[in-house]
Write a protein that holds these residues in place. Structure first.
Motif, PDB file in Angstrom:
ATOM      1  N   VAL A 101      39.852  63.814  39.361  1.00 31.25           N
ATOM      2  CA  VAL A 101      40.839  63.537  38.316  1.00 31.25           C
ATOM      3  C   VAL A 101      40.577  62.174  37.683  1.00 31.25           C
ATOM      4  N   ILE A 102      40.333  61.166  38.533  1.00 29.24           N
ATOM      5  CA  ILE A 102      40.065  59.818  38.013  1.00 29.24           C
ATOM      6  C   ILE A 102      38.798  59.822  37.157  1.00 29.24           C
ATOM      7  N   ALA A 103      37.742  60.427  37.671  1.00 26.98           N
ATOM      8  CA  ALA A 103      36.462  60.428  36.962  1.00 26.98           C
ATOM      9  C   ALA A 103      36.579  61.104  35.604  1.00 26.98           C
ATOM     10  N   GLU A 104      37.333  62.209  35.541  1.00 30.47           N
ATOM     11  CA  GLU A 104      37.506  62.921  34.282  1.00 30.47           C
ATOM     12  C   GLU A 104      38.287  62.081  33.272  1.00 30.47           C
ATOM     13  N   THR A 105      39.297  61.356  33.760  1.00 29.79           N
ATOM     14  CA  THR A 105      40.127  60.548  32.876  1.00 29.79           C
ATOM     15  C   THR A 105      39.398  59.288  32.431  1.00 29.79           C
ATOM     16  N   ALA A 106      38.553  58.751  33.290  1.00 29.72           N
ATOM     17  CA  ALA A 106      37.905  57.468  33.023  1.00 29.72           C
ATOM     18  C   ALA A 106      37.005  57.498  31.807  1.00 29.72           C
ATOM     19  N   GLY A 107      36.315  58.597  31.590  1.00 27.51           N
ATOM     20  CA  GLY A 107      35.417  58.680  30.450  1.00 27.51           C
ATOM     21  C   GLY A 107      34.341  57.609  30.506  1.00 27.51           C
ATOM     22  N   ALA A 108      34.245  56.829  29.434  1.00 23.43           N
ATOM     23  CA  ALA A 108      33.199  55.802  29.348  1.00 23.43           C
ATOM     24  C   ALA A 108      33.669  54.443  29.849  1.00 23.43           C
ATOM     25  N   ARG A 109      34.841  54.370  30.434  1.00 22.74           N
ATOM     26  CA  ARG A 109      35.346  53.092  30.946  1.00 22.74           C
ATOM     27  C   ARG A 109      34.442  52.554  32.057  1.00 22.74           C
ATOM     28  N   ASP A 110      34.522  51.248  32.288  1.00 21.67           N
ATOM     29  CA  ASP A 110      33.730  50.612  33.341  1.00 21.67           C
ATOM     30  C   ASP A 110      34.457  50.812  34.668  1.00 21.67           C
ATOM     31  N   LEU A 111      34.417  52.041  35.161  1.00 17.97           N
ATOM     32  CA  LEU A 111      35.182  52.434  36.347  1.00 17.97           C
ATOM     33  C   LEU A 111      34.312  53.304  37.239  1.00 17.97           C
ATOM     34  N   THR A 112      34.126  52.862  38.469  1.00 20.94           N
ATOM     35  CA  THR A 112      33.362  53.609  39.461  1.00 20.94           C
ATOM     36  C   THR A 112      34.318  54.168  40.503  1.00 20.94           C
ATOM     37  N   VAL A 113      34.200  55.450  40.782  1.00 17.20           N
ATOM     38  CA  VAL A 113      35.082  56.114  41.752  1.00 17.20           C
ATOM     39  C   VAL A 113      34.281  56.413  43.010  1.00 17.20           C
ATOM     40  N   VAL A 114      34.798  55.974  44.169  1.00 13.97           N
ATOM     41  CA  VAL A 114      34.067  56.171  45.422  1.00 13.97           C
ATOM     42  C   VAL A 114      34.986  56.737  46.501  1.00 13.97           C
TER      43      VAL A 114
END
Length: 259
Positions: free
Chosen positions: A70-83
């Motif tokens: 869910v986070i990864a889909e919402t993040a798009g091109a933001r500088d956000l890494t999900v682990v």
């Protein structure tokens, strides 16, 4: 809660309720552009997404696979890494984080001391940690209706319940001071409103990961109907308006640890 899969059910509804607290948490952190921000127990990414809007480089740690998606889909091109990770097992190097945030997430860590040590490990020498936790009152009373019955049925403690009082400033100080942090806190209130008591039960508990995990157990024990009625009555007696709407004034602590 350590034995609950937070990807089950529809945690998104609860996450939406918590967005105002996420905004307060991020505002209190005074994030600067370019800082590395860590969101622990990120859920659907409320805090992580807000931090990216301030120019931060964000890492969101979330153990539930579905919520990471869910986070990864919402993040798009933001500088956000999900682990994938937990409060006590963060896949980041020592001293790599400027700001650690957790919005009602770390409070479910099964080993608070290990979690505090891990946050201190990944933090830079001048890092700061901010977290939110429920104060005794509305949320505790509602959750206890379910958790108390689960204890009676199983003979065990709370399902993944916290090991310390995260709302207690002295407890937080004792937890973080060995790592060089000084803790301060303020009390805030989060208003949650639903159309009715039954609507609150269905949307915030029956389909919440806690309900998805515990309701089958209570059903098998013949206790679910009783819990349901006690829950509705508690809402009716305390937080239901004459029109039938539920209005919950849920107080919480916003704690800041700096070193």
């Amino acid at each position: 809660m350590s034995d609950i899969d937070w990807g089950q059910g529809t945690y998104e509804t609860t996450a939406a309720d918590l967005r105002p607290a996420a905004r307060e948490l991020v505002k209190a952190a005074r994030i600067q552009p370019g800082e590395h921000v860590l969101d622990v127990g990120a859920g659907t990414g409320n805090v992580a997404l807000l931090a990216t809007e301030l120019g931060a480089r964000v890492t969101a740690v979330e153990p539930a696979a579905r919520l990471r998606e869910v986070i990864a889909e919402t993040a798009g091109a933001r500088d956000l890494t999900v682990v994938d990770g937990t409060a006590a097992d963060i896949p980041l190097p020592d001293g790599s984080v400027d700001v650690v945030l957790s919005n009602f997430g770390i409070i479910f860590a099964p080993d608070p001391a290990a979690a505090a040590a891990e946050l201190a490990r990944v933090g830079k020498p001048a890092s700061r940690i901010l977290l939110t936790s429920w104060l005794p009152g509305v949320m505790g009373k509602l959750v206890e209706i379910i958790a108390g019955t689960v204890r009676e049925v199983t003979g065990r403690g709370n399902p993944g319940g916290p090991g310390i009082d995260w709302h207690d400033l002295n407890a937080l100080s004792a937890l973080f001071s060995p790592h060089g942090f000084e803790v301060t806190a303020t009390t805030l209130e989060l208003a949650i409103t639903t159309a009715s008591a039954e609507d609150y039960w269905e949307t915030r508990f029956a389909n919440h990961p806690l309900g998805v995990t515990t309701f089958p157990l209570l059903q098998r024990a013949g206790r679910l109907d009783e819990v349901h009625q006690r829950f509705l009555q508690t809402l009716a007696d305390n937080w239901t308006t004459p029109s039938g709407q539920v209005q919950l004034p849920a107080q919480y602590l916003l704690a800041t640890a700096v070193r």
